[in-house]
Design a protein around this motif. Structure first.
Motif, short mmCIF file in Angstrom:
data_model
loop_
_atom_site.label_atom_id
_atom_site.label_comp_id
_atom_site.label_asym_id
_atom_site.label_seq_id
_atom_site.Cartn_x
_atom_site.Cartn_y
_atom_site.Cartn_z
N ALA A 1 0.23 -1.12 -0.01
CA ALA A 1 -0.10 0.02 0.53
C ALA A 1 1.11 1.50 0.05
CB ALA A 1 -0.88 0.24 1.16
N LEU A 2 0.61 1.92 -1.34
CA LEU A 2 1.49 3.11 -1.06
C LEU A 2 1.15 4.58 -1.16
CD1 LEU A 2 3.92 2.41 -4.61
CD2 LEU A 2 4.02 1.91 -2.07
N GLY A 3 1.30 5.51 0.10
CA GLY A 3 0.62 6.30 0.35
C GLY A 3 1.43 7.50 0.24
N SER A 4 1.29 8.25 0.62
CA SER A 4 1.85 9.81 0.05
C SER A 4 3.08 9.68 0.76
CB SER A 4 0.97 12.13 0.38
OG SER A 4 1.08 11.01 2.25
N ASP A 5 3.09 9.95 2.33
CA ASP A 5 4.67 9.47 2.60
C ASP A 5 4.81 8.40 3.29
OD1 ASP A 5 2.86 10.12 5.07
OD2 ASP A 5 3.96 11.30 5.95
N ARG A 6 4.29 7.68 3.15
CA ARG A 6 4.76 5.93 3.36
C ARG A 6 4.30 4.41 2.62
NH1 ARG A 6 5.37 7.11 8.03
NH2 ARG A 6 5.33 5.76 9.17
N VAL A 7 5.07 3.67 2.76
CA VAL A 7 5.54 2.63 1.67
C VAL A 7 4.53 1.16 2.47
CG1 VAL A 7 6.42 0.47 0.45
CG2 VAL A 7 7.44 3.96 0.82
N VAL A 8 3.80 1.13 3.01
CA VAL A 8 3.10 0.15 3.63
C VAL A 8 2.89 -1.62 2.84
CG1 VAL A 8 1.95 -0.81 5.47
CG2 VAL A 8 1.68 1.65 5.10
N LEU A 9 3.43 -2.43 3.89
CA LEU A 9 3.37 -3.86 3.62
C LEU A 9 2.45 -4.57 3.96
CD1 LEU A 9 4.75 -6.43 1.62
CD2 LEU A 9 6.74 -6.50 3.50
N ILE A 10 1.30 -5.61 3.71
CA ILE A 10 0.74 -5.70 4.84
C ILE A 10 0.72 -7.17 4.46
CG2 ILE A 10 -1.94 -6.24 5.17
CD1 ILE A 10 -1.40 -3.21 2.96
N GLU A 11 1.15 -8.01 5.69
CA GLU A 11 1.83 -9.44 6.40
C GLU A 11 3.13 -9.26 4.80
OE1 GLU A 11 0.11 -10.43 8.39
OE2 GLU A 11 -1.38 -11.31 7.37
N THR A 12 4.02 -10.21 5.72
CA THR A 12 5.22 -10.76 4.66
C THR A 12 5.11 -12.04 3.93
OG1 THR A 12 6.70 -11.72 6.82
CG2 THR A 12 6.17 -9.53 6.44
N PRO B 1 13.14 -3.52 0.16
CA PRO B 1 13.02 -3.20 1.84
C PRO B 1 13.59 -2.68 2.09
CG PRO B 1 14.12 -5.66 0.34
CD PRO B 1 14.45 -4.86 -0.48
N SER B 2 14.73 -1.28 2.52
CA SER B 2 15.00 -0.45 2.83
C SER B 2 13.75 0.85 3.06
CB SER B 2 16.37 -0.05 2.63
OG SER B 2 16.68 -1.27 2.96
N ASP B 3 13.18 0.49 2.01
CA ASP B 3 12.29 1.73 1.56
C ASP B 3 10.65 1.48 2.43
OD1 ASP B 3 12.91 3.30 0.05
OD2 ASP B 3 12.91 1.80 -1.84
N VAL B 4 10.46 0.73 2.92
CA VAL B 4 8.88 0.05 3.47
C VAL B 4 9.11 0.71 4.96
CG1 VAL B 4 7.73 -1.35 4.75
CG2 VAL B 4 9.18 -1.90 2.58
N PHE C 1 12.95 -6.33 6.44
CA PHE C 1 12.29 -5.18 6.06
C PHE C 1 13.31 -3.47 7.50
CE2 PHE C 1 9.44 -7.14 4.61
CZ PHE C 1 9.22 -6.88 3.42
N PRO C 2 14.49 -3.20 7.74
CA PRO C 2 15.49 -3.00 8.22
C PRO C 2 14.90 -1.57 8.88
CG PRO C 2 16.74 -2.65 6.72
CD PRO C 2 15.75 -3.41 6.12
N ARG C 3 14.42 -0.58 8.29
CA ARG C 3 13.49 0.62 8.58
C ARG C 3 12.55 1.07 8.51
NH1 ARG C 3 16.80 4.28 4.03
NH2 ARG C 3 18.86 3.22 5.00
N ALA C 4 11.45 -0.64 9.03
CA ALA C 4 9.96 -0.37 8.62
C ALA C 4 9.54 -0.22 10.01
CB ALA C 4 8.76 -1.74 8.31
N ARG C 5 8.37 -0.25 11.01
CA ARG C 5 8.01 -0.19 11.54
C ARG C 5 6.99 -1.33 11.79
NH1 ARG C 5 7.49 2.24 16.84
NH2 ARG C 5 5.19 2.12 18.06
N VAL C 6 7.21 -2.40 12.77
CA VAL C 6 5.90 -3.59 12.36
C VAL C 6 4.72 -3.23 13.28
CG1 VAL C 6 6.10 -5.84 13.29
CG2 VAL C 6 8.44 -4.61 11.92
N TRP C 7 4.16 -3.53 13.47
CA TRP C 7 2.76 -3.21 13.90
C TRP C 7 2.07 -4.47 14.00
CZ3 TRP C 7 1.38 2.06 15.50
CH2 TRP C 7 1.90 2.72 14.64
N ILE C 8 1.38 -5.27 15.23
CA ILE C 8 0.76 -6.37 15.89
C ILE C 8 0.11 -6.03 17.09
CG2 ILE C 8 2.98 -6.90 17.39
CD1 ILE C 8 2.31 -9.74 15.87
N GLY C 9 -0.95 -6.83 17.21
CA GLY C 9 -2.39 -6.43 18.52
C GLY C 9 -0.38 -6.82 19.48
#
Length: 254
Positions: free
Chosen positions: A34-45, A65-68, A87-95
């Motif tokens: 999912a590409l937003g105005s300033d986000r590169v979001v991966l849903i599930e890996t 991968p560094s752009d995620v 994805f070394p620069r990504a923030r991972v979100w989980i419950g």
């Protein structure tokens, strides 16, 4: 989020609802960008076998991968989180509850990867621990969908072509959305309630639903429909040119 900054969503890998009685789960889960105005979001890996698919899928958009910037995980099973270290620069979100539950399990718990669960815990506050109703990023909201696992979550995303719900294994395939009957759940009653909640949300908003192991689905007057055909192509590691061995199988009936 204004219409001009809604996410553009593309499939990197369409999930497939396959399993083997002799070799365990294939783990062919859905993975979307999912590409937003300033986000590169991966849903599930996805599972480890997805590493080249993820790399190629990102490269098709001029990304590495560094752009995620963000990785969204619906739950802690191995086939959904096994590539977080790509994805070394990504923030991972989980419950929050999901991660706590996963860490409480023994090392031989089915469908879990202790390595990756411990890595998420080690990162501490660098991991986004989310709950039902949280707006974790502009245009992305968390939906509580327990059953498959106790802390399972879905994500509703404001996409350019209309709302999308990434259901993970709360809805694994078209059959589960159609019938409300689920395979592989720790709490069948909770799973059925989660499907009811997602159906209601789809009816209210017209959202497409991305299952954990299928192509995106519509919910139209009580009927689940795939938006495109489901298939998987399987190649054998065979050097013989015998027609029974050296061939590809395309399954369009799952």
């Amino acid at each position: 989020m204004s219409p001009s900054t809604r996410y553009t969503v593309t499939s990197i890998v369409d999930g497939f609802p396959g399993k083997s009685a002799s070799h365990g789960a294939f783990g062919w889960s859905s993975a979307h960008l999912a590409l937003g105005s300033d986000r590169v979001v991966l849903i599930e890996t996805g599972p480890p076998s997805y590493i080249p698919l993820l790399t190629a899928g990102l490269a098709a958009h001029g990304l590495t991968p560094s752009d995620v910037t963000d990785v969204l995980l619906t739950h802690a099973h191995w086939d959904h989180l096994s590539n977080i270290m790509m994805f070394p620069r990504a923030r991972v979100w989980i419950g929050a509850g999901e991660l706590d539950w996963a860490r409480s399990l023994p090392d031989d718990a089915p469908f879990m990867s202790r390595l990756h669960i411990d890595e998420l815990h080690r990162r501490g506050d660098d991991v986004g621990r989310v709950r039902d109703g949280d707006n974790i990023l502009p245009g992305i909201t968390v939906i509580d969908t327990p059953g498959h696992t106790p802390g399972h979550l879905a994500y509703e995303l404001d996409a350019r072509d209309g709302p999308m719900i990434f259901a993970g294994d709360a809805v694994k395939n078209v059959y589960e959305l159609s019938t409300g009957e689920v395979d592989s759940t720790l709490d069948r009653t909770a799973s059925q309630a989660s499907i009811d909640r997602l159906r209601a949300r789809m009816s209210a908003t017209g959202a497409l639903l991305v299952p954990g192991h299928d192509v995106p689905l519509r919910w139209d007057t009580g009927t689940a429909q795939r938006v495109r055909p489901q298939f998987a192509q399987i190649d054998f590691f065979a050097t013989s040119h015998h027609p029974a061995l050296d061939r590809s199988i395309t399954d369009g009936s799952a």
